[in-house]
Design an enzyme around this catalytic site. Structure first.
Site, PDB file in Angstrom:
ATOM      1  N   ALA A   7       0.833  -1.214   0.000  1.00  0.00           N
ATOM      2  CA  ALA A   7       0.000   0.000   0.000  1.00  0.00           C
ATOM      3  C   ALA A   7       0.859   1.252   0.000  1.00  0.00           C
ATOM      4  CB  ALA A   7      -0.927  -0.013   1.207  1.00  0.00           C
ATOM      5  N   GLY A   9       1.842   2.899  -2.779  1.00  0.00           N
ATOM      6  CA  GLY A   9       1.601   3.753  -3.943  1.00  0.00           C
ATOM      7  C   GLY A   9       0.877   5.039  -3.567  1.00  0.00           C
ATOM      8  N   ARG A  13      -4.093   8.979  -9.551  1.00  0.00           N
ATOM      9  CA  ARG A  13      -5.378   9.248 -10.215  1.00  0.00           C
ATOM     10  C   ARG A  13      -6.510   9.592  -9.240  1.00  0.00           C
ATOM     11  NH1 ARG A  13      -5.637   4.026 -13.839  1.00  0.00           N
ATOM     12  NH2 ARG A  13      -3.992   3.375 -12.409  1.00  0.00           N
ATOM     13  N   THR A  74       6.468  -3.440  -7.266  1.00  0.00           N
ATOM     14  CA  THR A  74       5.901  -4.367  -6.280  1.00  0.00           C
ATOM     15  C   THR A  74       6.981  -5.273  -5.662  1.00  0.00           C
ATOM     16  OG1 THR A  74       5.281  -5.743  -8.183  1.00  0.00           O
ATOM     17  CG2 THR A  74       3.543  -4.422  -7.195  1.00  0.00           C
ATOM     18  N   GLY A  96      -3.526  -2.926  -0.804  1.00  0.00           N
ATOM     19  CA  GLY A  96      -4.339  -2.024   0.013  1.00  0.00           C
ATOM     20  C   GLY A  96      -5.464  -1.339  -0.745  1.00  0.00           C
ATOM     21  N   GLU A 147       3.716  -7.727 -18.125  1.00  0.00           N
ATOM     22  CA  GLU A 147       2.946  -6.493 -17.894  1.00  0.00           C
ATOM     23  C   GLU A 147       2.480  -5.910 -19.220  1.00  0.00           C
ATOM     24  OE1 GLU A 147       2.184  -5.282 -14.670  1.00  0.00           O
ATOM     25  OE2 GLU A 147       2.898  -7.324 -14.410  1.00  0.00           O
ATOM     26  N   ASN A 216      -8.729   3.008  -8.472  1.00  0.00           N
ATOM     27  CA  ASN A 216      -7.689   3.929  -8.927  1.00  0.00           C
ATOM     28  C   ASN A 216      -8.105   5.385  -8.898  1.00  0.00           C
ATOM     29  OD1 ASN A 216      -5.583   2.048  -9.583  1.00  0.00           O
ATOM     30  ND2 ASN A 216      -6.939   1.346 -11.222  1.00  0.00           N
ATOM     31  N   TYR A 375     -24.385  24.758  30.042  1.00  0.00           N
ATOM     32  CA  TYR A 375     -23.035  25.297  29.825  1.00  0.00           C
ATOM     33  C   TYR A 375     -22.961  26.726  30.337  1.00  0.00           C
ATOM     34  CZ  TYR A 375     -18.760  26.306  27.143  1.00  0.00           C
ATOM     35  OH  TYR A 375     -17.491  26.645  26.756  1.00  0.00           O
ATOM     36  N   ARG A 428     -40.638  33.575  37.114  1.00  0.00           N
ATOM     37  CA  ARG A 428     -40.819  34.637  36.119  1.00  0.00           C
ATOM     38  C   ARG A 428     -41.573  35.791  36.782  1.00  0.00           C
ATOM     39  NH1 ARG A 428     -46.385  33.125  35.187  1.00  0.00           N
ATOM     40  NH2 ARG A 428     -46.600  30.933  34.637  1.00  0.00           N
TER      41      ARG A 428
HETATM   42  C1  UD1 Z   1       0.529  -5.241 -10.595  1.00  0.00           C
HETATM   43  C2  UD1 Z   1       1.091  -6.467 -11.262  1.00  0.00           C
HETATM   44  C3  UD1 Z   1       0.211  -6.855 -12.432  1.00  0.00           C
HETATM   45  C4  UD1 Z   1      -1.214  -7.071 -11.985  1.00  0.00           C
HETATM   46  C5  UD1 Z   1      -1.727  -5.848 -11.240  1.00  0.00           C
HETATM   47  C6  UD1 Z   1      -3.051  -6.128 -10.619  1.00  0.00           C
HETATM   48  C7  UD1 Z   1       3.493  -6.250 -10.952  1.00  0.00           C
HETATM   49  C8  UD1 Z   1       4.781  -5.953 -11.591  1.00  0.00           C
HETATM   50  N1  UD1 Z   1       2.430  -6.182 -11.712  1.00  0.00           N
HETATM   51  O1  UD1 Z   1       0.517  -4.181 -11.525  1.00  0.00           O
HETATM   52  O2  UD1 Z   1       0.712  -8.035 -13.049  1.00  0.00           O
HETATM   53  O3  UD1 Z   1      -2.047  -7.366 -13.076  1.00  0.00           O
HETATM   54  O4  UD1 Z   1      -0.829  -5.508 -10.177  1.00  0.00           O
HETATM   55  O5  UD1 Z   1      -3.581  -4.958 -10.115  1.00  0.00           O
HETATM   56  O6  UD1 Z   1       3.460  -6.570  -9.781  1.00  0.00           O
HETATM   57  N2  UD1 Z   1       2.858  -0.847  -4.721  1.00  0.00           N
HETATM   58  C9  UD1 Z   1       3.732  -0.539  -3.708  1.00  0.00           C
HETATM   59  N3  UD1 Z   1       4.984  -0.146  -4.032  1.00  0.00           N
HETATM   60  C10 UD1 Z   1       5.393  -0.033  -5.309  1.00  0.00           C
HETATM   61  C11 UD1 Z   1       4.495  -0.346  -6.338  1.00  0.00           C
HETATM   62  C12 UD1 Z   1       3.231  -0.757  -6.013  1.00  0.00           C
HETATM   63  O7  UD1 Z   1       3.410  -0.632  -2.545  1.00  0.00           O
HETATM   64  O8  UD1 Z   1       6.564   0.332  -5.506  1.00  0.00           O
HETATM   65  C13 UD1 Z   1       1.498  -1.246  -4.365  1.00  0.00           C
HETATM   66  C14 UD1 Z   1       0.478  -0.222  -4.810  1.00  0.00           C
HETATM   67  O9  UD1 Z   1       0.216   0.708  -3.779  1.00  0.00           O
HETATM   68  C15 UD1 Z   1      -0.718  -1.090  -5.137  1.00  0.00           C
HETATM   69  C16 UD1 Z   1      -0.138  -2.416  -5.532  1.00  0.00           C
HETATM   70  O10 UD1 Z   1       1.192  -2.428  -5.051  1.00  0.00           O
HETATM   71  O11 UD1 Z   1      -1.540  -1.296  -3.996  1.00  0.00           O
HETATM   72  C17 UD1 Z   1      -0.159  -2.635  -7.018  1.00  0.00           C
HETATM   73  O12 UD1 Z   1       0.500  -1.583  -7.664  1.00  0.00           O
HETATM   74  P1  UD1 Z   1       0.008  -1.060  -9.068  1.00  0.00           P
HETATM   75  O13 UD1 Z   1       0.970  -0.043  -9.548  1.00  0.00           O
HETATM   76  O14 UD1 Z   1      -1.408  -0.742  -9.010  1.00  0.00           O
HETATM   77  O15 UD1 Z   1       0.079  -2.398  -9.936  1.00  0.00           O
HETATM   78  P2  UD1 Z   1       1.002  -2.679 -11.157  1.00  0.00           P
HETATM   79  O16 UD1 Z   1       2.420  -2.710 -10.711  1.00  0.00           O
HETATM   80  O17 UD1 Z   1       0.617  -1.784 -12.236  1.00  0.00           O
END
Ligand code: UD1
Ligand code: CA
Length: 452
Positions: A7, A9, A13, A74, A96, A147, A216, A375, A428
């Protein structure tokens, strides 16, 4: 099993100054939906990043927190929590911003993982429009995830997608995290790359897409909430609650309502609210964190942190605030506000009244326009009104003050001293009638005019 929730990110958006996962979904921060589900399965850790102090403020307790200062993918997020991973235990990855995943689906994933003795088990989905997601590519007994941004046209046509939810063997993921690189279109460390390192891998297909749908932006948030609300209302109706026009009734997942209660439109029922049977709620009512008995009527009113016993009637236009306790058969009417007050059985306050820090006995009648002046500008003081008392209209009861049993307060009184039982209290000025005064005045004026 251990559960790690990613969580970190920022959720660009969402166009918000707050991190994405603190936004409320049906009255509960997005991330807490995931944490609550995860807690059923094991020990929970979360990876936070963007404005993590804001997330810490709302997050449920007993969760281990890891910080990812820069969002490098991730895989990198999991690296930031590598001390959380136990080599002898499985690790479930959740997001998250995917709030509606259920324990049942995760149990299925866990079963598959254990039966096959996998290194990794992936939760996948088939989507008519898979764009944006990582695609599942099966090669012999291996699985590769590509991806969208790294995919060619042929891969882009694959409809089976990675939901981002998987169970890894602790030992397997820990060993391979170090082997990740960021040589891809997004220059991110992809957690998905680890999957191709094993041939002990299989998938479970999720049945209900809602469970794996991420949020998102605020439009998706509204759509997802709407669908979830529809399900909550449907479930309640099938349990015997009558909802008039379910599209315009907003009930949190945490709310319980007994059968044969009727909920009218434009009504919000939130938080830890419990409502009994045969109640009439709404229209245009908001109830939050309150306990409501059977056969209670609440019309066009606001109720928060209140307890209401059986056969009570509230509204229209009442406001019951924190610490209100209405006992059986109480009637609270239009433009009445209550706060930290107990109202005894059969007592009534039907019009234009404020009851604050008041303890009111049984069979008390509170006349229209009565105010407990609780009060003094600095401190709050209590008012006690004993059984069978009658408070005349437009009285001010200046607290601290006690009104004894069976006593009567004359209308328009300002009561500053305690009133013993069986007493008539008048606070009164006595009325003076000047008979003929108007007539005399009229004639004086007439004479003055004729001299002009
Ligand atoms: C990721 C998957 C993708 C999958 C998709 C599903 C990878 C490389 N790709 O995509 O295959 O279809 O999820 O939704 O894993 N997050 C962090 N730190 C980071 C990056 C992300 O904590 O550095 C968290 C984000 O807050 C989010 C989740 O990981 O909750 C997924 O990140 P997001 O960027 O939405 O997914 P993708 O990497 O695009
Ligand atoms: Ca991304």
């Amino acid at each position: 099993m251990k559960i790690l929730i990613l969580a970190a990110g920022l959720g660009k958006r969402m166009k918000s100054k707050y991190p994405k996962v603190v936004h409320n979904v049906l009255g509960k921060p997005m991330i807490n939906w995931v944490i609550e589900t995860a807690k059923n399965l094991g020990k929970v850790g979360v990876v936070l990043g963007y404005k993590y102090e804001e997330v810490k403020k709302v997050i449920l307790n007993n969760v281990e927190i890891f910080i990812q200062n820069e969002q490098l993918g991730t895989g990198h997020a999991v690296m930031c929590a590598k001390d959380f991973i136990d080599e002898n235990d499985d690790l479930l990855i959740l997001y998250g911003d995917v709030p509606f995943i259920t324990v049942e689906t995760l149990e299925k994933l866990k079963n598959e993982h254990e039966i096959k003795n996998n290194d990794v088990t992936i939760l996948t989905a088939i989507l008519e429009n898979p764009s944006g997601y990582g695609r599942i590519i099966r090669e012999g007994n291996k699985i590769r995830i590509v991806e969208e941004k790294d995919a060619n046209d042929e891969i882009k046509r694959i409809k089976e997608i990675n939901t981002g939810i998987y169970i890894f063997k602790g030992e397997f993921i820990k060993k391979n995290l170090a082997n990740l690189n960021n040589k891809n279109a997004q220059e991110e460390y992809y957690l998905t790359d680890i999957i191709s390192f094993s041939n002990k891998v299989s998938t479970v297909l999720v049945e209900d897409i809602l469970e794996v749908t991420g949020i998102n932006d605020k439009f998706q948030l509204a759509l997802l909430e709407k669908e979830m609300r529809r399900r909550i209302n449907t479930k309640l109706m099938l349990e015997g609650v009558r909802i008039i026009d379910p599209e315009n009734v907003y009930i949190d997942a945490t709310v319980k309502i007994g059968k044969d209660s009727i909920i009218y439109p434009f009504t919000f029922i939130e938080g830890e609210t419990v409502i009994g049977e045969d109640c009439i709620i709404g229209p245009m009512t908001r109830i939050k964190d309150s306990k409501i008995g059977n056969n209670v009527k609440i019309i066009r009113s606001e109720v928060e942190k209140a307890t209401i016993e059986d056969n009570v009637s509230v509204g229209p236009f009442s406001r019951l605030r924190e610490g209100t306790h209405l006992k059986e058969n109480v009637k609270i009417g239009n433009f009445v506000e209550t706060k930290k007050s107990i109202v005894g059985t059969n007592s009534k306050a039907q019009h234009l009244t404020y009851l604050g820090d008041a303890t009111i006995g049984n069979n008390v009648n509170i006349g229209a326009g009565t105010i407990t002046c609780n009060y003094d500008g600095k401190n709050k003081h209590p008012t006690f009104i004993d059984d069978n008392a009658f408070i005349g209209s437009n009285s001010s009861l200046v607290a601290p003050v006690k009104i004894g049993k069976n006593s009567i307060i004359g209308a328009g009184s300002v009561i500053t001293n305690n009133v013993p039982e069986d007493t008539l209290a008048l606070g009164r000025a006595r009325q003076i009638n000047k008979e003929g005064w108007v007539k005399t005045k009229r004639e004086e004026n007439k004479n003055a005019d004729s001299k002009k």
